[in-house]
Design an enzyme around this catalytic site. Structure first.
Site, PDB file in Angstrom:
ATOM      1  N   PRO A  83       0.826  -1.204   0.000  1.00 56.47           N
ATOM      2  CA  PRO A  83       0.000   0.000   0.000  1.00 56.47           C
ATOM      3  C   PRO A  83       0.865   1.261   0.000  1.00 56.47           C
ATOM      4  O   PRO A  83       1.959   1.275   0.583  1.00 56.47           O
ATOM      5  CB  PRO A  83      -0.783  -0.108   1.315  1.00 56.47           C
ATOM      6  CG  PRO A  83      -0.659  -1.521   1.751  1.00 56.47           C
ATOM      7  CD  PRO A  83       0.585  -2.070   1.145  1.00 56.47           C
ATOM      8  N   CYS A  84       0.391   2.277  -0.674  1.00 60.83           N
ATOM      9  CA  CYS A  84       1.109   3.537  -0.877  1.00 60.83           C
ATOM     10  C   CYS A  84       1.571   4.158   0.453  1.00 60.83           C
ATOM     11  O   CYS A  84       2.651   4.743   0.536  1.00 60.83           O
ATOM     12  CB  CYS A  84       0.140   4.467  -1.594  1.00 60.83           C
ATOM     13  SG  CYS A  84       0.835   5.969  -2.157  1.00 60.83           S
ATOM     14  N   GLN A  85       0.754   3.987   1.514  1.00 62.37           N
ATOM     15  CA  GLN A  85       1.114   4.571   2.816  1.00 62.37           C
ATOM     16  C   GLN A  85       2.387   3.937   3.361  1.00 62.37           C
ATOM     17  O   GLN A  85       2.995   4.448   4.292  1.00 62.37           O
ATOM     18  CB  GLN A  85       0.006   4.362   3.873  1.00 62.37           C
ATOM     19  CG  GLN A  85      -1.391   4.759   3.481  1.00 62.37           C
ATOM     20  CD  GLN A  85      -2.090   3.633   2.734  1.00 62.37           C
ATOM     21  OE1 GLN A  85      -1.835   3.407   1.564  1.00 62.37           O
ATOM     22  NE2 GLN A  85      -2.974   2.912   3.416  1.00 62.37           N
ATOM     23  N   GLY A  86       2.789   2.818   2.796  1.00 62.08           N
ATOM     24  CA  GLY A  86       3.960   2.101   3.289  1.00 62.08           C
ATOM     25  C   GLY A  86       5.270   2.657   2.764  1.00 62.08           C
ATOM     26  O   GLY A  86       6.312   2.022   2.917  1.00 62.08           O
ATOM     27  N   PHE A  87       5.233   3.827   2.124  1.00 69.08           N
ATOM     28  CA  PHE A  87       6.479   4.361   1.562  1.00 69.08           C
ATOM     29  C   PHE A  87       6.876   5.683   2.222  1.00 69.08           C
ATOM     30  O   PHE A  87       6.064   6.577   2.387  1.00 69.08           O
ATOM     31  CB  PHE A  87       6.315   4.636   0.055  1.00 69.08           C
ATOM     32  CG  PHE A  87       6.139   3.400  -0.767  1.00 69.08           C
ATOM     33  CD1 PHE A  87       7.193   2.543  -1.010  1.00 69.08           C
ATOM     34  CD2 PHE A  87       4.897   3.081  -1.307  1.00 69.08           C
ATOM     35  CE1 PHE A  87       7.029   1.405  -1.787  1.00 69.08           C
ATOM     36  CE2 PHE A  87       4.717   1.946  -2.081  1.00 69.08           C
ATOM     37  CZ  PHE A  87       5.791   1.107  -2.318  1.00 69.08           C
TER      38      PHE A  87
END
Ligand SMILES: C[S@@+](CC[C@H](N)C(=O)[O-])C[C@H]1O[C@@H](n2cnc3c(N)ncnc32)[C@H](O)[C@@H]1O
Length: 354
Positions: A83-87
């Site tokens: 998921p994008c929030q993981g970056f």
């Protein structure tokens, strides 16, 4: 027909992407996700795969009891994306930043299986996140491992899905050239009405979540969606208040809050308020579910099944969990038809190197 290409789906959700790969003949060995309902749905609809409930933010190695069964499997392709929030970009490399735990886990799978191809899907904003630094680092971490990179944002409505949904795909390949698929429905995209106009009227008073088909399919898309199914599940309406039903009844097909009398325009203070699907166009992006997007004709939000149809899930694909969870699983998914188109486009590369 099954091919001999083995695939693992990370962050698999309900398995929209896997469903497409399966339809293209791939052998989906396993799907991994931390959400219980999604894993239940994945298992129900991918009976030959291992559905693994596993939190990828945990420290792990491949002797972990949940992963042992797939430890020594040959894997040709890994699909799915963190998921994008993981970056984030604190470290010099994505792997160095302790906050990028999900990406690190992802790369652990790449190192362990050394797949020939990796397909990583994400929202298009990943390209501009930290001024493009994240996408650049994803690409360079794969290039360091010897992969060539291909990145493109695709709109599902151009590939036989009745929905304008843009998602970014990274396809990493070992040595071979990859060719992106050509659009298949550019001239005449499917509309919302094409997708759902044959579904039976809601009869929630029956108290059960199954309705047999009551009419014939009206077009080839509906015929395709009905394959292997006698009727539909997940077709229960949300109970709206009379006030909500009265307000939405004033909005025409394809309209929004701007069609309402001035006094009602600000009853909901979001820019997507009181939006009706447009029966004559591909649907707007199906998201994880809320009460602002309404059916093009009925005075209610679409059911989970209507959303699933617009996402191109066959009617035989059944979603588990409560209604909120079902909407989330459908809205999170890669449309299976787009997954299938991508799977077909990759097949040649993998076959060449098997
Ligand atoms: C965008 S959805 C994936 C949708 C899927 N590709 C499909 O086509 O149906 C992202 C998934 O990541 C899962 N996820 C988020 N954090 C996770 C974690 N720490 N470990 C495992 N899965 C996680 C969520 O539960 C969610 O199902």
């Amino acid at each position: 027909m099954k091919n001999n290409i083995n695939c693992i789906d990370l962050f698999c959700g309900a398995g929209g992407l896997s469903h497409g790969f399966e339809q293209a003949g791939y052998n989906v060995v396993a799907g991994i996700d931390s959400n219980k309902d999604a894993i239940k749905t994945f298992q129900l609809n991918h009976k030959d795969s291992k559905a693994i409930l596993f939190d990828l933010s945990n420290k792990f190695d491949f002797n972990h009891p949940d992963l042992k069964a797939i430890k020594d499997t040959k894997v040709d392709i890994i699909i799915g994306g963190p998921p994008c929030q993981g970056f984030s970009i604190a470290g010099k490399r994505l792997e160095d930043d302790p906050r990028n735990i999900l990406y690190k886990s992802y790369m652990k799978f790449i190192d362990h299986y050394n797949p020939k191809v990796v397909l990583l899907e994400n929202v298009p904003t990943i390209m501009s996140l930290f001024k493009g630094a994240i996408s650049q680092r994803i690409i360079s971490s794969f290039e360091k491992k010897g992969y060539s990179s291909n990145v493109r944002t695709l709109d599902s409505s151009l590939f036989g899905v009745p929905q304008k949904r843009r998602r970014t795909f990274f396809i990493f390949t070992k040595k071979d050239e990859y060719t992106w698929p050509d659009p298949t429905t550019e001239e005449k995209p499917l509309t919302t009405k094409d997708a759902i106009s044959d579904l039976p009227k809601l009869n929630n008073s029956l108290g059960k979540d199954f309705s047999p088909y009551k009419s014939k399919p009206k077009n080839p898309y509906q015929e395709l969606m009905r394959k292997d199914s006698d009727g539909i599940y997940n077709h229960i309406s949300v109970n709206h208040t009379e006030k909500t039903k009265n307000i939405i009844s004033l909005v025409p097909d394809g309209g929004n809050y701007k069609s309402l009398p001035k006094s009602l325009q600000t009853t909901r203070k979001v820019n997507i308020a009181w939006t009706r699907m447009n029966s004559k166009k591909p649907c707007f992006t199906i998201d994880a579910g809320h009460n602002h997007h309404f059916h093009y004709k009925e005075n209610r939000v679409p059911t989970v099944r209507e959303c699933a149809r617009i996402q191109s899930f066959n009617d035989s694909f059944i979603f588990c969990g409560n209604k909120g969870s079902q909407y989330r699983q459908v809205g999170n998914a890669v449309p299976p038809i787009l997954g299938k188109v991508l799977a077909e486009s990759i097949k040649g590369i993998i076959n060449d190197t098997i």
